[in-house]
Design an enzyme around this catalytic site. Structure first.
Site, PDB file in Angstrom:
ATOM      1  N   ASP A  97       9.576  12.088  39.964  1.00  0.00           N
ATOM      2  CA  ASP A  97       8.276  12.991  39.559  1.00  0.00           C
ATOM      3  C   ASP A  97       9.402  13.470  38.033  1.00  0.00           C
ATOM      4  O   ASP A  97       9.984  14.415  38.781  1.00  0.00           O
ATOM      5  CB  ASP A  97       8.035  14.012  40.081  1.00  0.00           C
ATOM      6  CG  ASP A  97       7.111  15.041  40.259  1.00  0.00           C
ATOM      7  OD1 ASP A  97       6.035  14.958  39.295  1.00  0.00           O
ATOM      8  OD2 ASP A  97       6.222  15.323  41.491  1.00  0.00           O
ATOM      9  N   ASP A 199       3.350  14.945  36.261  1.00  0.00           N
ATOM     10  CA  ASP A 199       3.170  16.490  36.282  1.00  0.00           C
ATOM     11  C   ASP A 199       1.951  16.806  34.917  1.00  0.00           C
ATOM     12  O   ASP A 199       2.583  15.927  33.493  1.00  0.00           O
ATOM     13  CB  ASP A 199       4.622  16.900  36.234  1.00  0.00           C
ATOM     14  CG  ASP A 199       4.033  18.465  36.898  1.00  0.00           C
ATOM     15  OD1 ASP A 199       3.612  18.666  37.665  1.00  0.00           O
ATOM     16  OD2 ASP A 199       3.971  19.275  36.208  1.00  0.00           O
ATOM     17  N   GLU A 257      -0.509  12.575  36.780  1.00  0.00           N
ATOM     18  CA  GLU A 257      -1.251  13.588  37.390  1.00  0.00           C
ATOM     19  C   GLU A 257      -2.314  14.869  36.105  1.00  0.00           C
ATOM     20  O   GLU A 257      -1.769  15.178  35.517  1.00  0.00           O
ATOM     21  CB  GLU A 257      -0.653  15.008  37.992  1.00  0.00           C
ATOM     22  CG  GLU A 257      -1.199  15.988  38.527  1.00  0.00           C
ATOM     23  CD  GLU A 257      -1.055  17.768  38.543  1.00  0.00           C
ATOM     24  OE1 GLU A 257      -1.556  18.456  39.470  1.00  0.00           O
ATOM     25  OE2 GLU A 257       0.113  17.869  38.046  1.00  0.00           O
ATOM     26  N   HIS A 330       1.110  19.463  48.023  1.00  0.00           N
ATOM     27  CA  HIS A 330       1.734  20.353  47.769  1.00  0.00           C
ATOM     28  C   HIS A 330       1.047  21.542  47.564  1.00  0.00           C
ATOM     29  O   HIS A 330       1.357  22.779  47.048  1.00  0.00           O
ATOM     30  CB  HIS A 330       2.816  20.232  47.086  1.00  0.00           C
ATOM     31  CG  HIS A 330       3.829  19.817  45.883  1.00  0.00           C
ATOM     32  ND1 HIS A 330       2.906  18.682  45.283  1.00  0.00           N
ATOM     33  CD2 HIS A 330       3.607  20.753  45.088  1.00  0.00           C
ATOM     34  CE1 HIS A 330       2.860  18.159  44.192  1.00  0.00           C
ATOM     35  NE2 HIS A 330       3.360  20.040  43.804  1.00  0.00           N
ATOM     36  N   ASP A 331      -0.139  21.011  46.225  1.00  0.00           N
ATOM     37  CA  ASP A 331      -0.740  21.667  45.294  1.00  0.00           C
ATOM     38  C   ASP A 331      -2.398  22.510  46.237  1.00  0.00           C
ATOM     39  O   ASP A 331      -2.433  23.821  45.898  1.00  0.00           O
ATOM     40  CB  ASP A 331      -1.010  21.480  44.062  1.00  0.00           C
ATOM     41  CG  ASP A 331       0.262  21.513  43.616  1.00  0.00           C
ATOM     42  OD1 ASP A 331       1.347  22.507  43.052  1.00  0.00           O
ATOM     43  OD2 ASP A 331       0.064  20.799  42.423  1.00  0.00           O
TER      44      ASP A 331
HETATM   45  O1  ISL Z   1      -3.640  22.982  41.931  1.00  0.00           O
HETATM   46  C1  ISL Z   1      -3.444  23.639  40.666  1.00  0.00           C
HETATM   47  C2  ISL Z   1      -5.317  24.587  40.156  1.00  0.00           C
HETATM   48  O2  ISL Z   1      -5.440  24.089  41.161  1.00  0.00           O
HETATM   49  C3  ISL Z   1      -1.988  24.325  40.527  1.00  0.00           C
HETATM   50  O3  ISL Z   1      -1.770  24.776  41.564  1.00  0.00           O
HETATM   51  C4  ISL Z   1      -1.562  23.206  39.826  1.00  0.00           C
HETATM   52  O4  ISL Z   1      -0.401  23.790  38.994  1.00  0.00           O
HETATM   53  C5  ISL Z   1      -1.823  22.210  38.644  1.00  0.00           C
HETATM   54  O5  ISL Z   1      -2.571  20.988  39.650  1.00  0.00           O
HETATM   55  C6  ISL Z   1      -0.312  21.504  38.276  1.00  0.00           C
HETATM   56  O6  ISL Z   1       0.452  21.152  38.978  1.00  0.00           O
HETATM   57  C7  ISL Z   1       1.920  20.278  39.012  1.00  0.00           C
HETATM   58  O7  ISL Z   1       2.376  21.203  37.690  1.00  0.00           O
HETATM   59  C8  ISL Z   1       2.272  22.752  37.947  1.00  0.00           C
HETATM   60  C9  ISL Z   1       3.082  22.705  39.383  1.00  0.00           C
HETATM   61  O8  ISL Z   1       2.925  24.112  40.149  1.00  0.00           O
HETATM   62  C10 ISL Z   1       2.881  21.903  40.448  1.00  0.00           C
HETATM   63  O9  ISL Z   1       4.008  22.023  41.721  1.00  0.00           O
HETATM   64  C11 ISL Z   1       2.880  20.860  40.176  1.00  0.00           C
HETATM   65  O10 ISL Z   1       1.744  19.108  40.925  1.00  0.00           O
HETATM   66  C12 ISL Z   1       3.342  23.105  36.910  1.00  0.00           C
HETATM   67  O11 ISL Z   1       4.417  22.535  37.035  1.00  0.00           O
END
Ligand code: ISL
Ligand code: CA
Length: 562
Positions: A97, A199, A257, A330-331
């Site tokens: 990641d 990310d 992402e 995980h989100d």
């Molecule tokens: O899902 C989300 C919004 O609806 C958020 O929780 C999320 O922050 C967003 O999808 C981005 O996520 C990624 O970057 C973030 C990190 O906290 C997340 O875990 C990651 O998957 C910041 O690096």
């Protein structure tokens, strides 16, 4: 021949919660290595691991202070080498990641940038002067319920952070930043990894001038940040440059992402001719239960909306693009609790959702624990909210005047904590996640006494785990499912059924149908067979599916020869 990543199934590991081998309560790299045979036997061809790099862990590793080192919480660089070697020996590829939109504020680039504006790292981040009254340069808000600018007395300027203040955004406009990041990716490619999940990669380009967002708009429905700091003007260009600099650029896979991505931008990032990303992670299907106030204002969802989202995105990402397919991560909360039924129809709803999703055109990404239908954590009080995003959101709702009980209720079902609980390996102490006597960093879900890998692997009755293994095997042995086109099969507007056909040019086809509800509903298999005869049912989540010529039962799914 398709590239390998189109014919594989990816398993998403949240390292902190997968398997703790040394008893400190935190999952680690040796734990992942130990479970590779389990994943191989499930039919997994690649793992994507959440960030394990050195980090102060303000956002569980999404705040990286050294991209080239492994955080001691998870193990050592030698453990990572062993993991990669063992994975490859088991026929499993490894994706890391990369968190490249921002670093930790403890990264040496940031401390240098803050203390020496004229030095080598001065322009590595997005620094701006205060307004005439000391105010921040614009009205942007971070995604974690705070302002997006933090004042640095040391540099006498504000810096931008789209997430926590401990996650300053990198300045991709500055060429040396882009070079440093592609060098970092090459460092890991040279160590043998096979690709990356990138990310929030559609946030790396900000509109020049950093204009304030219009006031008074509903940010949930109008997305005023599009083209400003989401899908900004240079994202595609940066991604193309990044890929062109990678070692083994054509052998590896890049999964971006991309929150809030549109069909148009998703298509441009993944169009094979653009040589940018290979797949993006979509978001519309994980927003079906967002109410007018967004994520923290949940509302009931309709299967019809799921069907529409599937159709829209399968259409948007036709050749020469390729979709990724995921149900939770995980989100997000656990899919069986969110869109399924984690009570009476837990097995049926978990398997129906996975079938409806993972047999679409694209590469499935299974989140750890979904293969045993892990459910949301039964939070009881606000004390159970540990995650920084959920915790901030809770405080924010309360500050807005929402009653504490109501605020808790809204957060509890949606909080990221739900999907971050330890993996449930056994019905024993700590669910087999941490050795006996240790305390897992987040409590194990009490339902592990019934829902765990050991129980689902044993015996020969139905289990979600055994079903998932067969589902993966079915996809991998069926050319229509692997490479066929996608066509939605029309159903009544309010029907809870998702149905589609996957066909090859030769005419071969496979039909997938799933009832995403607890109500029985009409289905006439013969109507969808090419010759009008009773088609052959290949697969399903009810034991007697092969003889099933009748309506779909609660959460029933079937796969027919076309
Ligand atoms: O899902 C989300 C919004 O609806 C958020 O929780 C999320 O922050 C967003 O999808 C981005 O996520 C990624 O970057 C973030 C990190 O906290 C997340 O875990 C990651 O998957 C910041 O690096
Ligand atoms: Ca550990």
């Amino acid at each position: 021949m398709q590239p390998w990543w189109k014919e594989t199934t990816i398993y998403h590991i949240y390292p902190r919660s997968f398997l703790d081998t040394n008893g400190d309560g935190i999952g680690d790299l040796p734990g992942i290595t130990q479970k590779l045979p389990y994943l191989r036997d499930l039919g997994i061809g690649a793992i994507w691991m959440g960030p394990v790099f050195r980090s102060p862990q303000v956002d569980n590793g999404y705040d990286i202070s050294d991209y080239r080192d492994i955080d001691p919480l998870f193990g050592t660089p030698a453990d990572m080498d062993a993991l990669i070697t063992t994975a490859h020996a088991n026929g499993i590829r490894v994706l890391l990641d990369l968190v490249f939109n921002h670093t930790s504020d403890r990264h040496s680039w940031f401390t240098a940038s803050r203390s020496d504006p004229g030095g080598e790292f001065g322009d590595y981040y997005i620094w701006r002067d205060a307004g005439t009254n000391g105010e921040p340069p614009n009205n942007w808000r971070s995604f974690f319920s705070t302002g997006a600018w933090t004042w640095s007395p040391e540099r006498n300027q504000y810096y931008l952070h789209l997430f926590t203040p401990e996650q300053p955004d990198l300045n991709w406009e500055h060429e040396p930043v882009r070079r440093a990041l592609s060098d970092t990716a090459n460092f890991w490619l040279d160590r043998g990894v096979d690709g990356f999940r990138m990310d929030v990669i559609n946030m790396i380009s900000k509109r020049p001038g950093l204009p304030s967002l219009p006031g008074g708009v509903n940010t949930v429905t109008e997305h005023p940040w599009r083209g400003v700091y989401i899908d900004g003007p240079r994202v595609l260009e940066y991604l193309q440059e990044f890929r062109s600099r990678l070692h083994r650029a054509d052998e590896i896979v890049l999964v971006g992402e991309t929150p809030n991505v549109t069909p148009e931008t998703a298509r441009s990032y993944t169009d094979a001719r653009n040589r940018a990303l290979d797949m993006v992670l979509l978001f519309d299907h994980v927003a079906l239960d967002h109410g007018v106030g967004g994520r923290w204002d949940p509302r009931p969802w309709q299967p019809r909306e799921m069907r529409e989202v599937i159709g829209r995105w399968q259409g948007a990402l036709e050749e020469p693009s390729w979709p990724s397919l995921y149900l939770s991560n995980h989100d997000q909360p656990r899919v069986v609790s969110r869109y399924g039924d984690d009570g009476r129809y837990r097995y049926e709803s978990a398997t129906a959702l996975m079938t409806a999703f993972f047999l679409q055109r694209g590469t499935p990404i299974i989140y750890q624990g979904d293969e045993i239908a892990m459910a949301n954590f039964p939070m009881e009080t606000a004390e159970d909210i540990v995650d920084i995003e959920s915790g901030n959101a809770y405080r924010d709702l309360v500050a807005q005047g929402i009653d504490e009980g109501e605020a808790f209720r809204r957060i509890a079902g949606v909080a990221r904590d739900n999907s971050r609980t330890p993996m449930q390996w056994t019905d024993g102490e700590n669910a087999g996640f941490s050795p006996s006597g240790a305390t897992p960093w987040y409590p194990v879900n009490p339902d592990h006494d019934e829902w765990n890998v050991a129980a689902q692997a044993a015996g020969d009755g139905t289990s979600v785990l055994r079903y998932v293994r067969e589902l993966i095997a079915l996809r991998h042995s069926n050319d229509e499912l692997l490479c066929g086109g996608f066509d939605a099969i029309a159903v009544d507007r309010d029907s809870p059924v998702v149905a589609y056909r996957r066909s090859l040019e030769s005419g071969e086809s496979t039909v997938v149908v799933a009832n995403l509800s607890a109500e029985p509903c009409p289905w006439t298999p013969g109507a969808y067979a090419s010759d009008g005869e009773q088609p052959k049912c290949l697969f399903g989540n009810y034991v007697d599916h092969r003889e099933a010529h009748h309506d779909l039962r609660p959460w029933e799914c079937r796969v027919y020869q076309g």
